[in-house]
Design a protein around this motif. Structure first.
Motif, PDB file in Angstrom:
ATOM      1  N   LEU C 396      -3.609  12.554  -4.145  1.00  0.00           N
ATOM      2  CA  LEU C 396      -3.549  12.084  -2.765  1.00  0.00           C
ATOM      3  C   LEU C 396      -3.742  13.220  -1.761  1.00  0.00           C
ATOM      4  CD1 LEU C 396      -0.642   9.534  -3.137  1.00  0.00           C
ATOM      5  CD2 LEU C 396      -3.049   9.055  -2.818  1.00  0.00           C
ATOM      6  N   ARG C 397      -3.753  14.449  -2.245  1.00  0.00           N
ATOM      7  CA  ARG C 397      -3.946  15.610  -1.367  1.00  0.00           C
ATOM      8  C   ARG C 397      -5.198  15.444  -0.508  1.00  0.00           C
ATOM      9  NH1 ARG C 397      -5.881  20.885  -4.048  1.00  0.00           N
ATOM     10  NH2 ARG C 397      -6.374  19.248  -5.545  1.00  0.00           N
ATOM     11  N   LYS C 398      -6.257  14.930  -1.131  1.00  0.00           N
ATOM     12  CA  LYS C 398      -7.535  14.792  -0.427  1.00  0.00           C
ATOM     13  C   LYS C 398      -7.485  13.679   0.617  1.00  0.00           C
ATOM     14  CE  LYS C 398      -9.967  14.342  -4.321  1.00  0.00           C
ATOM     15  NZ  LYS C 398      -9.186  14.888  -5.440  1.00  0.00           N
ATOM     16  N   TYR C 399      -6.750  12.566   0.267  1.00  0.00           N
ATOM     17  CA  TYR C 399      -6.793  11.395   1.146  1.00  0.00           C
ATOM     18  C   TYR C 399      -5.793  11.493   2.284  1.00  0.00           C
ATOM     19  CZ  TYR C 399      -9.143   9.585  -2.995  1.00  0.00           C
ATOM     20  OH  TYR C 399      -9.978   9.420  -4.043  1.00  0.00           O
ATOM     21  N   LEU C 465       2.488  15.294  -9.642  1.00  0.00           N
ATOM     22  CA  LEU C 465       2.115  13.951 -10.087  1.00  0.00           C
ATOM     23  C   LEU C 465       1.608  13.099  -8.932  1.00  0.00           C
ATOM     24  CD1 LEU C 465       4.765  12.895 -12.728  1.00  0.00           C
ATOM     25  CD2 LEU C 465       2.646  14.122 -13.000  1.00  0.00           C
ATOM     26  N   THR C 466       2.079  13.379  -7.716  1.00  0.00           N
ATOM     27  CA  THR C 466       1.690  12.527  -6.591  1.00  0.00           C
ATOM     28  C   THR C 466       0.410  13.005  -5.924  1.00  0.00           C
ATOM     29  OG1 THR C 466       4.024  12.195  -6.182  1.00  0.00           O
ATOM     30  CG2 THR C 466       2.529  11.483  -4.468  1.00  0.00           C
ATOM     31  N   PHE C 467       0.307  14.314  -5.713  1.00  0.00           N
ATOM     32  CA  PHE C 467      -0.756  14.776  -4.819  1.00  0.00           C
ATOM     33  C   PHE C 467      -1.904  15.478  -5.544  1.00  0.00           C
ATOM     34  CE2 PHE C 467       2.878  14.443  -1.954  1.00  0.00           C
ATOM     35  CZ  PHE C 467       2.309  13.675  -0.961  1.00  0.00           C
ATOM     36  N   PRO C 477      -6.870   5.083  -0.937  1.00  0.00           N
ATOM     37  CA  PRO C 477      -5.770   5.387  -0.022  1.00  0.00           C
ATOM     38  C   PRO C 477      -6.292   6.058   1.240  1.00  0.00           C
ATOM     39  CG  PRO C 477      -5.770   6.877  -1.886  1.00  0.00           C
ATOM     40  CD  PRO C 477      -6.851   5.901  -2.144  1.00  0.00           C
ATOM     41  N   HIS C 478      -5.513   5.949   2.305  1.00  0.00           N
ATOM     42  CA  HIS C 478      -5.935   6.523   3.584  1.00  0.00           C
ATOM     43  C   HIS C 478      -4.716   7.105   4.279  1.00  0.00           C
ATOM     44  CE1 HIS C 478      -3.968   3.038   5.317  1.00  0.00           C
ATOM     45  NE2 HIS C 478      -4.496   2.371   4.304  1.00  0.00           N
TER      46      HIS C 478
END
Lengths: 101, 179, 681
Positions: C396-399, C465-467, C477-478
């Motif tokens: 999610l780091r990118k989003y 694990l999340t990012f 995701p946004h």
């Protein structure tokens, strides 16, 4: 504070309770309005007790009695309403006209 | 006592707020089309009444009122409302039609006028006798268990009768349940 | 007639005119009763009018919370500069020696809590507007949310034990409403009931403690009880202080979720995320720590409840270590954070036990910011991927760049990395453990350093694990809207700098603030950085992050492959949470439920029925004889009168409609006419 301001307030609440008893159809709502009338009576008892400086605090004691009676009355009243509801599946007062027989 | 003197006393302001609460709650009880709102209106009225009792120095009565009514009786009412399956939202036929309401209003209004006139006639602008502090709970207890002990015992018996009566009434008849 | 109420109201108005004295805070402190009252009023106003307002009641809640936040900031600085100690009280009634009072307290401790609750609360309320948008019970949510914050403020403002109980229970009720917000799902409503019941068990401790301490001290006011403690003159209080202190600690164990009463807190994640954020950061769980802080002299002064302190330390240390381990195996992002809250609460409680009043409150203060931040960031993630499970996240780091950055800042602060907020507060607690003597303090110190390592380990696991890695959920995701990211950025700012206000050698602002009280006790605050302890804590944290990096930075497809913390024996133990929930269910709930139900049934069937049936039989017996008398003797007389009555009745029956209310109308109208007649003639 003058005595009358409390007495008039009590009268107003009592009259509102009478209005509720007469104009409500649902039996639970009628009971609620009866509680209003009892509350107004309590107010009067306490006001007179304090206004006349009763040594025995009779007004307050009897307002305690009224509270106890009211609790019993609600218990019995709701039990009766429950029974009526069970038998007729309605709690509307105007459908209970069996008394004319 | 002129109105200016009256308004100058702080406790009259407290009275005005509490009286407003009492009347607003009472109107909610008799006029609301929502059953729950009506029950909450009763809470408001009785809460304000308890405030008035505090203002009058009847502390024990005030807290008894709060505990018995707001604590127990209202809960009983809410149970009653739920068990009789009264619709919890807005309902139109919670009250009678307007013609009955007008009759009721006339009767209640004339009753109020009569009582109010009688009080005004009798007490005019009598003020409360000067009292030193609130009533002591101990005094109430002594008075109740000496001078008023017989009414008190009668009251206990009444409560017992109500208890048994309530059980008998609400209990489902075993034979009926079998059918 | 002047009554007590009116007299007090008059005094209130008089008090506001005494602006000269600086010590009692003047107008600012005497108006502080508004702090708990405004959110409570807002809660009721929202219930009644919320639906009709343009923002559905949110504006009322937000206004109340913003007011508390501003007032809290103002009070914190005024208290600090003017050393205000103020206690207001309105008498509500006297029953013999027991005086019921409603009051409010302005001193360093309560100002700090107003500040935290107000500021974190305002940010959470802003966030919740966007997070809860479209919820069917939006208005109701904000009403109970305001009630929740208001209850906490009642608790914090309480100058006596009775009012403390009121606030304590209000918080409990509001938390029940909020945890069960999505009550359609059975799990959520049972989580709410569980939280309520576990808290109730602990509340027995509160009641016992209040009764023991209140009756032995002869007063319920904190200032008077603690003054007696400081003077050391009340022998009765001394005798019962251990029991009273222990009972109050049991209460704190419930609200602050200490082992083994911690089971409700992870389940409380069933509520909406803003609730979790506020509950874990500023309100509710901090109540227990606050109670210990408020009654701290009782535990500190020799001869009173000092013997409770080793118990407190051991319970706190066990909590911080055992719950931290559970956080390692959770797959739900919010549960990881929940167990980490438990672990941090363990630090605070153990620090209270070690006698480090300031350090415990300082950790409460910094923890409020970074834990609030972490929960809100987790909510932002959950909002975007529509799942709580970390198996559905990743990459999610990118989003979500803003959420990612703020979450990492919060994680580093929580792990205690120099120079973020958590480093300073955790370090101070470790130093306090080192200063305190005794086996319990050593136990707490070792587990505390181990806890720092575990904290860093599970937080780096959550971050990786999340990012990092590849996204495994559905859809794209946004980043969340501004209403959500702005509170995150503000809280991240606090997490960065909040530690500096009590940095040894730089500032002792916080120490001085919390020392402004009626009863001040000796307390330890390091004047210079203790390099040995700082190095131990920091290296444990860095080691945790390093191991976390090695284990979890590589991406893997399956859950089993991703989760490399599967040690035999230990893993199932942690997965089942040490079998405590099972123990409660099988050991207490099930064995009790059956017999109790059967006993009640037996009592109902045998005892009550006996009376009821007996009364019926008696009535039947009497009735039989009455009936005979009636049939033979009375009938003839009655038949004759019946004929007369029948004739009259045929006329009067027109009035008898059978409608009860028509009869009532006649009764009342008749009364009016009769009374009016008597008066006139």
């Amino acid at each position: 504070m003058i005595v009358n301001q409390f007495l008039i307030l009590g009268a107003a609440v009592f009259a509102l309770g009478v209005y509720g008893v007469l104009s409500r159809r649902n039996a639970v709502m009628v009971l609620l309005s009866v509680e209003l009338m009892l509350g107004a009576v309590n107010l009067n008892l306490v006001v007179f007790d304090r206004a006349f400086r009763d040594e025995l605090a009779a007004g307050q004691i009897f307002s305690l009695f009224v509270i106890a009676i009211a609790a019993a009355e609600v218990g019995i009243g709701l039990a009766i309403i429950l029974l009526i509801f069970r038998n007729r599946s309605s709690a509307n007062v105007d459908e209970l006209d069996l008394m004319k027989l | 006592m002129s109105f200016g003197d009256w308004i100058g006393q702080l406790e009259n302001w407290v009275f005005a707020v509490l009286a407003f609460g009492t009347l607003a709650g009472a109107i909610l009880v008799v006029h609301s089309r929502n059953v729950i709102h009506a029950a909450l209106g009763l809470v408001l009225t009785l809460g304000s009444l308890a405030g008035l009792f505090l203002l009058l120095g009847a502390e024990f009565v005030a807290w008894t009122l709060v505990m018995v009514y707001i604590g127990a009786v209202i809960v009983l009412f809410l149970f009653g409302i739920m068990i009789t399956r009264a619709p919890l939202g807005y309902e139109i036929d919670l009250s009678h039609p307007t013609s009955v309401k007008v009759t009721a209003a006339i009767v209640a209004g004339s009753l109020f006028a009569l009582i109010g006139w009688a009080f005004l006639d009798a007490f005019e602008a009598v003020e409360f006798a000067a009292v030193d502090g609130p009533t002591r709970t101990a005094d109430i207890g002594i008075s109740m268990f000496t001078n008023y002990v017989i009414p008190f015992e009668v009251m206990s018996f009444l409560l017992l009768a109500a208890l048994i009566g309530g059980i008998v009434l609400a209990r489902q008849d075993p034979e009926e349940a079998d059918e | 007639m002047l009554t007590f109420l009116a007299t007090n109201a008059n005094q209130l108005i008089l008090a506001t005119e005494e602006l000269g004295e600086i010590n009692d805070g003047g107008l600012l402190a005497s108006l502080a009763w508004l702090i708990p009252v405004v959110p409570m009023v807002a809660a009721f106003a929202i219930v009644f009018f919320g639906r009709r307002l343009p923002h559905k009641g949110w504006e009322l809640a937000m206004g109340a919370m913003g007011f508390v936040g501003l007032y809290g900031i103002l009070l914190a600085f005024a208290t600090m500069n003017g050393e205000i100690t103020y206690e207001g009280a309105i008498s509500m009634g006297e029953f013999g020696p027991i005086v019921l009072e409603w009051g409010w307290m302005v001193d360093g401790l309560s100002s700090m809590m107003y500040f935290v609750v107000g500021v974190v609360g305002s940010l959470v309320f802003i966030y919740a507007k966007s997070y809860m948008a479209g919820d069917i019970r939006f208005t109701w949510f904000f009403a109970s949310f305001s009630l929740f914050a208001g209850g906490m403020l009642v608790l914090v403002a309480a100058p006596n034990l009775i009012q403390l109980i009121v606030g304590w229970e209000l918080v409990g009720v509001a938390s029940y409403l909020l945890i069960g917000h999505y009550w359609e799902d059975h799990d959520n409503s049972s989580a709410a009931i569980k939280a309520f019941l576990v808290n109730k068990v602990a509340d027995v401790g509160l009641f016992l403690g209040v009764i023991i301490i209140g009756t032995t001290a002869g007063t319920f006011r904190f200032s008077e009880i603690l003054a007696q403690v400081a003077a050391g003159e009340n022998d009765l209080l001394k005798k019962f202080a251990f029991l009273g202190g222990l009972a109050l600690f049991i209460a704190a164990m419930g609200k602050s979720a200490q082992f083994p009463l911690h089971v409700w807190l992870p389940d409380a994640m069933a509520g909406p995320t803003p609730v979790s954020a506020l509950m874990h950061a500023a309100t509710m769980v901090t109540a227990g720590v606050y109670l210990l802080g408020r009654t701290f002299p009782l535990y500190f002064v020799e001869g009173y409840a000092v013997d409770v302190r080793p118990i407190i330390m051991i319970v706190g240390a066990l909590t911080l270590f055992l719950t931290g381990l559970i956080a390692l195996v959770q797959t739900d992002l919010k549960k990881v954070l929940a167990y980490s809250t438990l672990s941090q609460l363990g630090y605070m409680v153990a620090a209270m036990g070690a006698g480090a009043y300031t350090a415990a409150l300082f950790h409460l203060f910094t923890h409020a910011f970074f834990k609030g931040l972490l929960f809100l960031a987790a909510g932002s993630v959950i909002h975007s991927v529509h799942s709580n499970e970390m198996t559905d996240m990743g990459g999610l780091r990118k989003y979500m760049p803003t959420t990612y950055k703020t979450f990492v800042i919060g994680s580093l602060a929580l792990a205690g990395i120099f120079p973020l907020a958590g480093f300073w507060s955790k370090d101070e607690i470790l130093v306090a453990f080192g200063k305190a003597s005794g086996g319990a303090a050593n136990f707490a110190l070792y587990l505390g350093i181990a806890g720092a390592f575990i904290t860093a380990l599970y937080m780096s696991r959550a971050v990786y694990l999340t990012f990092f890695g590849e996204f495994k959920g559905h859809g794209t995701p946004h980043e969340s809207p501004k209403m959500i990211t702005v509170p995150l950025v503000v809280l991240a700012g606090f997490s960065l700098v909040a530690g500096l206000i009590n940095m040894p050698g730089f500032s002792s602002w916080f120490t001085e603030l919390t020392a402004v009280r009626f009863t001040v006790m000796g307390d330890y605050h390091p004047k210079a950085i203790n390099f040995g302890m700082a190095a131990a804590g920091l290296s444990a944290a860095l080691l945790g992050i390093l191991i976390g990096y090695v284990l979890w930075s590589k991406d893997a497809e399956t859950q089993a492959a991703r989760d490399k913390f599967r040690i035999p024996l230990l893993y199932p133990l942690l997965e089942r949470k040490y079998y405590i929930d099972d123990l409660y269910m099988d050991g207490i709930v099930r064995p009790l439920r059956g017999p109790v139900a059967r006993a009640v049934d037996w009592f109902n069937g045998h005892v009550i029925d006996l009376f009821v049936n007996g009364a019926g039989a008696l009535a039947k017996f009497v009735g039989k004889y009455v009936y005979r008398f009636d049939q033979s003797g009375l009938d003839s007389a009655i038949i004759a009168s019946a004929a007369a009555t029948g004739a009259g009745g045929s006329v009067l029956r027109l009035l008898q409609s059978g409608r009860v209310q028509q009869y009532a109308v006649m009764i009342f109208a008749g009364t009016v006419v009769l009374v009016a007649g008597f008066i006139i003639f």
